[in-house]
Design a protein around this motif. Structure first.
Motif, PDB file in Angstrom:
ATOM      1  N   LEU A   6       0.827  -1.209   0.000  1.00  9.55           N
ATOM      2  CA  LEU A   6       0.000   0.000   0.000  1.00  9.55           C
ATOM      3  C   LEU A   6       0.862   1.260   0.000  1.00  9.55           C
ATOM      4  O   LEU A   6       0.551   2.240  -0.679  1.00  9.55           O
ATOM      5  N   VAL A   7       1.948   1.228   0.757  1.00  6.97           N
ATOM      6  CA  VAL A   7       2.879   2.360   0.802  1.00  6.97           C
ATOM      7  C   VAL A   7       3.517   2.550  -0.571  1.00  6.97           C
ATOM      8  O   VAL A   7       3.668   3.687  -1.040  1.00  6.97           O
ATOM      9  N   ILE A   8       3.870   1.457  -1.230  1.00  3.37           N
ATOM     10  CA  ILE A   8       4.451   1.551  -2.566  1.00  3.37           C
ATOM     11  C   ILE A   8       3.459   2.211  -3.516  1.00  3.37           C
ATOM     12  O   ILE A   8       3.812   3.151  -4.242  1.00  3.37           O
ATOM     13  N   ASP A   9       2.219   1.728  -3.517  1.00  2.65           N
ATOM     14  CA  ASP A   9       1.204   2.298  -4.412  1.00  2.65           C
ATOM     15  C   ASP A   9       0.962   3.775  -4.110  1.00  2.65           C
ATOM     16  O   ASP A   9       0.832   4.593  -5.026  1.00  2.65           O
ATOM     17  N   GLU A  10       0.911   4.121  -2.850  1.00  3.32           N
ATOM     18  CA  GLU A  10       0.667   5.514  -2.468  1.00  3.32           C
ATOM     19  C   GLU A  10       1.874   6.379  -2.820  1.00  3.32           C
ATOM     20  O   GLU A  10       1.721   7.545  -3.190  1.00  3.32           O
ATOM     21  N   ILE A  78      -1.116  13.614   2.019  1.00  6.31           N
ATOM     22  CA  ILE A  78      -0.372  14.443   1.065  1.00  6.31           C
ATOM     23  C   ILE A  78      -0.982  14.318  -0.320  1.00  6.31           C
ATOM     24  O   ILE A  78      -1.192  15.317  -1.021  1.00  6.31           O
ATOM     25  N   ASN A  79      -1.298  13.087  -0.714  1.00  6.12           N
ATOM     26  CA  ASN A  79      -1.899  12.881  -2.033  1.00  6.12           C
ATOM     27  C   ASN A  79      -3.269  13.549  -2.144  1.00  6.12           C
ATOM     28  O   ASN A  79      -3.591  14.143  -3.168  1.00  6.12           O
ATOM     29  N   SER A  80      -4.034  13.476  -1.100  1.00  8.41           N
ATOM     30  CA  SER A  80      -5.341  14.140  -1.089  1.00  8.41           C
ATOM     31  C   SER A  80      -5.179  15.651  -1.240  1.00  8.41           C
ATOM     32  O   SER A  80      -5.902  16.293  -2.022  1.00  8.41           O
ATOM     33  N   ASP A  81      -4.225  16.211  -0.516  1.00  7.68           N
ATOM     34  CA  ASP A  81      -3.949  17.655  -0.619  1.00  7.68           C
ATOM     35  C   ASP A  81      -3.486  18.022  -2.026  1.00  7.68           C
ATOM     36  O   ASP A  81      -3.899  19.061  -2.574  1.00  7.68           O
ATOM     37  N   LEU A  82      -2.628  17.203  -2.610  1.00  2.00           N
ATOM     38  CA  LEU A  82      -2.143  17.477  -3.964  1.00  2.00           C
ATOM     39  C   LEU A  82      -3.284  17.449  -4.979  1.00  2.00           C
ATOM     40  O   LEU A  82      -3.362  18.320  -5.855  1.00  2.00           O
ATOM     41  N   LEU A  83      -4.156  16.475  -4.856  1.00  2.00           N
ATOM     42  CA  LEU A  83      -5.293  16.387  -5.780  1.00  2.00           C
ATOM     43  C   LEU A  83      -6.206  17.609  -5.650  1.00  2.00           C
ATOM     44  O   LEU A  83      -6.697  18.137  -6.653  1.00  2.00           O
ATOM     45  N   ALA A  84      -6.411  18.076  -4.432  1.00  2.00           N
ATOM     46  CA  ALA A  84      -7.229  19.269  -4.211  1.00  2.00           C
ATOM     47  C   ALA A  84      -6.563  20.498  -4.844  1.00  2.00           C
ATOM     48  O   ALA A  84      -7.243  21.335  -5.458  1.00  2.00           O
ATOM     49  N   LEU A  85      -5.245  20.611  -4.690  1.00  2.00           N
ATOM     50  CA  LEU A  85      -4.520  21.731  -5.298  1.00  2.00           C
ATOM     51  C   LEU A  85      -4.599  21.688  -6.822  1.00  2.00           C
ATOM     52  O   LEU A  85      -4.804  22.723  -7.471  1.00  2.00           O
ATOM     53  N   ILE A  86      -4.432  20.516  -7.392  1.00  2.00           N
ATOM     54  CA  ILE A  86      -4.511  20.360  -8.849  1.00  2.00           C
ATOM     55  C   ILE A  86      -5.879  20.818  -9.338  1.00  2.00           C
ATOM     56  O   ILE A  86      -5.978  21.593 -10.296  1.00  2.00           O
ATOM     57  N   LYS A  87      -6.919  20.366  -8.671  1.00  6.45           N
ATOM     58  CA  LYS A  87      -8.278  20.755  -9.059  1.00  6.45           C
ATOM     59  C   LYS A  87      -8.460  22.274  -8.933  1.00  6.45           C
ATOM     60  O   LYS A  87      -9.004  22.923  -9.827  1.00  6.45           O
ATOM     61  N   GLN A  88      -7.995  22.836  -7.833  1.00  2.00           N
ATOM     62  CA  GLN A  88      -8.112  24.276  -7.603  1.00  2.00           C
ATOM     63  C   GLN A  88      -7.354  25.065  -8.676  1.00  2.00           C
ATOM     64  O   GLN A  88      -7.881  26.022  -9.237  1.00  2.00           O
ATOM     65  N   PHE A  89      -6.129  24.653  -8.967  1.00  2.93           N
ATOM     66  CA  PHE A  89      -5.286  25.396  -9.901  1.00  2.93           C
ATOM     67  C   PHE A  89      -5.687  25.187 -11.361  1.00  2.93           C
ATOM     68  O   PHE A  89      -5.311  25.986 -12.220  1.00  2.93           O
ATOM     69  N   GLU A  90      -6.426  24.125 -11.651  1.00  4.73           N
ATOM     70  CA  GLU A  90      -6.933  23.956 -13.015  1.00  4.73           C
ATOM     71  C   GLU A  90      -7.910  25.071 -13.346  1.00  4.73           C
ATOM     72  O   GLU A  90      -7.977  25.532 -14.477  1.00  4.73           O
ATOM     73  N   ASN A  91      -8.663  25.514 -12.349  1.00  4.32           N
ATOM     74  CA  ASN A  91      -9.637  26.595 -12.547  1.00  4.32           C
ATOM     75  C   ASN A  91      -8.995  27.966 -12.409  1.00  4.32           C
ATOM     76  O   ASN A  91      -9.298  28.878 -13.168  1.00  4.32           O
ATOM     77  N   THR A  92      -8.120  28.116 -11.436  1.00  3.24           N
ATOM     78  CA  THR A  92      -7.457  29.388 -11.164  1.00  3.24           C
ATOM     79  C   THR A  92      -5.991  29.121 -10.847  1.00  3.24           C
ATOM     80  O   THR A  92      -5.659  28.759  -9.717  1.00  3.24           O
ATOM     81  N   PRO A  93      -5.126  29.291 -11.842  1.00  6.64           N
ATOM     82  CA  PRO A  93      -3.698  29.038 -11.587  1.00  6.64           C
ATOM     83  C   PRO A  93      -3.171  29.953 -10.478  1.00  6.64           C
ATOM     84  O   PRO A  93      -3.647  31.077 -10.322  1.00  6.64           O
ATOM     85  N   PRO A  94      -2.167  29.478  -9.753  1.00  9.70           N
ATOM     86  CA  PRO A  94      -1.585  30.307  -8.694  1.00  9.70           C
ATOM     87  C   PRO A  94      -0.727  31.415  -9.302  1.00  9.70           C
ATOM     88  O   PRO A  94      -0.416  31.393 -10.502  1.00  9.70           O
ATOM     89  N   LEU A  95      -0.332  32.352  -8.480  1.00  7.17           N
ATOM     90  CA  LEU A  95       0.656  33.331  -8.900  1.00  7.17           C
ATOM     91  C   LEU A  95       1.986  32.595  -9.073  1.00  7.17           C
ATOM     92  O   LEU A  95       2.219  31.543  -8.458  1.00  7.17           O
ATOM     93  N   ARG A  96       2.863  33.144  -9.870  1.00  6.26           N
ATOM     94  CA  ARG A  96       4.145  32.498 -10.169  1.00  6.26           C
ATOM     95  C   ARG A  96       4.935  32.208  -8.888  1.00  6.26           C
ATOM     96  O   ARG A  96       5.410  31.091  -8.684  1.00  6.26           O
TER      97      ARG A  96
END
Length: 158
Positions: A6-10, A78-96
Protein backbone atom coordinates in the motif's frame (compact mmCIF):
# COMPACT_ATOMS: atom_id res chain seq x y z
CA UNK A 1 5.70 -4.61 7.19
CA UNK A 2 2.27 -5.63 5.90
CA UNK A 3 1.54 -2.17 4.55
CA UNK A 4 4.50 -2.08 2.15
CA UNK A 5 2.39 -2.82 -0.97
CA UNK A 6 0.00 0.00 0.00
CA UNK A 7 2.88 2.36 0.80
CA UNK A 8 4.45 1.55 -2.57
CA UNK A 9 1.20 2.30 -4.41
CA UNK A 10 0.67 5.51 -2.47
CA UNK A 11 4.28 6.56 -3.12
CA UNK A 12 3.78 6.04 -6.85
CA UNK A 13 0.65 8.20 -6.65
CA UNK A 14 2.63 10.87 -4.79
CA UNK A 15 5.23 11.10 -7.55
CA UNK A 16 2.57 11.16 -10.27
CA UNK A 17 0.52 13.79 -8.44
CA UNK A 18 3.58 16.01 -8.00
CA UNK A 19 4.30 15.52 -11.71
CA UNK A 20 0.74 16.54 -12.59
CA UNK A 21 0.97 19.66 -10.44
CA UNK A 22 4.28 20.64 -12.05
CA UNK A 23 2.75 19.99 -15.47
CA UNK A 24 0.00 22.44 -14.59
CA UNK A 25 2.67 24.99 -13.60
CA UNK A 26 4.49 24.31 -16.87
CA UNK A 27 1.34 25.20 -18.83
CA UNK A 28 0.58 28.22 -16.60
CA UNK A 29 4.02 29.86 -16.72
CA UNK A 30 5.50 29.85 -20.23
CA UNK A 31 8.56 31.78 -19.04
CA UNK A 32 9.42 28.85 -16.76
CA UNK A 33 8.08 26.04 -18.95
CA UNK A 34 11.43 24.33 -19.56
CA UNK A 35 12.24 24.27 -15.85
CA UNK A 36 8.85 22.81 -14.90
CA UNK A 37 8.96 20.29 -17.75
CA UNK A 38 12.27 18.92 -16.51
CA UNK A 39 10.77 18.40 -13.05
CA UNK A 40 7.65 16.80 -14.56
CA UNK A 41 9.79 14.22 -16.33
CA UNK A 42 11.90 13.55 -13.25
CA UNK A 43 8.85 13.03 -11.02
CA UNK A 44 7.43 10.60 -13.58
CA UNK A 45 10.80 8.85 -13.55
CA UNK A 46 10.61 8.55 -9.76
CA UNK A 47 7.17 6.92 -10.10
CA UNK A 48 8.50 4.57 -12.78
CA UNK A 49 11.46 3.58 -10.59
CA UNK A 50 9.17 2.72 -7.69
CA UNK A 51 6.81 0.84 -10.04
CA UNK A 52 9.74 -1.07 -11.50
CA UNK A 53 10.91 -2.00 -8.02
CA UNK A 54 7.44 -3.19 -7.16
CA UNK A 55 7.27 -5.37 -10.28
CA UNK A 56 10.79 -6.76 -10.35
CA UNK A 57 11.87 -7.27 -6.78
CA UNK A 58 9.41 -9.92 -5.77
CA UNK A 59 8.75 -11.11 -3.22
CA UNK A 60 7.72 -7.70 -1.95
CA UNK A 61 9.92 -8.17 1.09
CA UNK A 62 12.94 -7.59 -1.17
CA UNK A 63 11.76 -4.05 -1.97
CA UNK A 64 14.06 -1.66 -0.09
CA UNK A 65 11.88 -0.58 2.84
CA UNK A 66 14.00 2.52 3.45
CA UNK A 67 13.19 3.83 -0.05
CA UNK A 68 9.71 4.91 0.98
CA UNK A 69 8.10 6.95 3.70
CA UNK A 70 6.31 4.39 5.88
CA UNK A 71 3.44 6.45 7.25
CA UNK A 72 0.64 5.37 4.93
CA UNK A 73 -1.84 7.85 6.39
CA UNK A 74 0.57 10.74 5.87
CA UNK A 75 1.14 9.70 2.25
CA UNK A 76 -2.61 9.46 1.70
CA UNK A 77 -3.09 12.92 3.25
CA UNK A 78 -0.37 14.44 1.07
CA UNK A 79 -1.90 12.88 -2.03
CA UNK A 80 -5.34 14.14 -1.09
CA UNK A 81 -3.95 17.65 -0.62
CA UNK A 82 -2.14 17.48 -3.96
CA UNK A 83 -5.29 16.39 -5.78
CA UNK A 84 -7.23 19.27 -4.21
CA UNK A 85 -4.52 21.73 -5.30
CA UNK A 86 -4.51 20.36 -8.85
CA UNK A 87 -8.28 20.75 -9.06
CA UNK A 88 -8.11 24.28 -7.60
CA UNK A 89 -5.29 25.40 -9.90
CA UNK A 90 -6.93 23.96 -13.02
CA UNK A 91 -9.64 26.60 -12.55
CA UNK A 92 -7.46 29.39 -11.16
CA UNK A 93 -3.70 29.04 -11.59
CA UNK A 94 -1.58 30.31 -8.69
CA UNK A 95 0.66 33.33 -8.90
CA UNK A 96 4.14 32.50 -10.17
CA UNK A 97 5.82 33.00 -6.78
CA UNK A 98 3.10 30.94 -5.10
CA UNK A 99 3.73 28.05 -7.51
CA UNK A 100 7.47 28.05 -6.83
CA UNK A 101 7.05 28.30 -3.07
CA UNK A 102 4.51 25.50 -3.13
CA UNK A 103 6.92 23.33 -5.12
CA UNK A 104 9.63 24.08 -2.59
CA UNK A 105 7.28 23.04 0.22
CA UNK A 106 6.33 19.84 -1.62
CA UNK A 107 9.96 18.89 -2.25
CA UNK A 108 10.64 19.36 1.46
CA UNK A 109 7.64 17.22 2.43
CA UNK A 110 8.11 13.90 4.17
CA UNK A 111 7.45 11.69 1.14
CA UNK A 112 9.77 13.54 -1.23
CA UNK A 113 12.49 13.98 1.40
CA UNK A 114 12.44 10.28 2.19
CA UNK A 115 12.97 9.43 -1.48
CA UNK A 116 15.78 12.00 -1.75
CA UNK A 117 17.51 10.76 1.42
CA UNK A 118 17.49 7.24 0.01
CA UNK A 119 18.96 8.45 -3.29
CA UNK A 120 21.80 10.23 -1.48
CA UNK A 121 22.59 7.25 0.77
CA UNK A 122 25.79 5.30 0.17
CA UNK A 123 25.62 1.57 0.71
CA UNK A 124 26.46 -1.78 -0.78
CA UNK A 125 23.00 -3.26 -1.38
CA UNK A 126 22.66 -4.06 -5.08
CA UNK A 127 19.03 -2.96 -5.37
CA UNK A 128 19.79 0.39 -3.75
CA UNK A 129 22.69 0.98 -6.10
CA UNK A 130 20.53 0.15 -9.12
CA UNK A 131 17.91 2.70 -8.05
CA UNK A 132 20.57 5.34 -7.41
CA UNK A 133 22.26 4.83 -10.79
CA UNK A 134 18.94 5.04 -12.60
CA UNK A 135 17.98 8.17 -10.71
CA UNK A 136 21.33 10.00 -10.62
CA UNK A 137 20.20 13.00 -12.68
CA UNK A 138 16.92 13.56 -10.83
CA UNK A 139 18.36 14.69 -7.52
CA UNK A 140 17.98 17.69 -5.29
CA UNK A 141 14.76 19.19 -6.58
CA UNK A 142 14.37 21.53 -3.61
CA UNK A 143 17.87 22.92 -4.11
CA UNK A 144 17.28 23.38 -7.84
CA UNK A 145 13.95 25.11 -7.26
CA UNK A 146 15.48 27.46 -4.69
CA UNK A 147 18.40 28.26 -7.02
CA UNK A 148 16.06 28.92 -9.94
CA UNK A 149 13.94 31.20 -7.78
CA UNK A 150 17.00 33.20 -6.69
CA UNK A 151 18.31 33.46 -10.25
CA UNK A 152 14.93 34.73 -11.50
CA UNK A 153 14.10 37.11 -8.66
CA UNK A 154 11.28 35.01 -7.18
CA UNK A 155 10.90 35.54 -3.42
CA UNK A 156 11.37 32.50 -1.22
CA UNK A 157 8.78 32.44 1.56
CA UNK A 158 10.23 30.79 4.65
Amino acid sequence: MKQIPLVIDESIKLELNVSELYSLFQRSFPEDADFWWELVLEEKNHAALIQSGKEHFEPITEFPPYLLHHNLQELEDINSDLLALIKQFENTPPLRAEAFNLALKIENSAGELHFQEFMNKEEDLIIGNIFRKLNKDDKEHAMRIRTYMQEHGISVQE
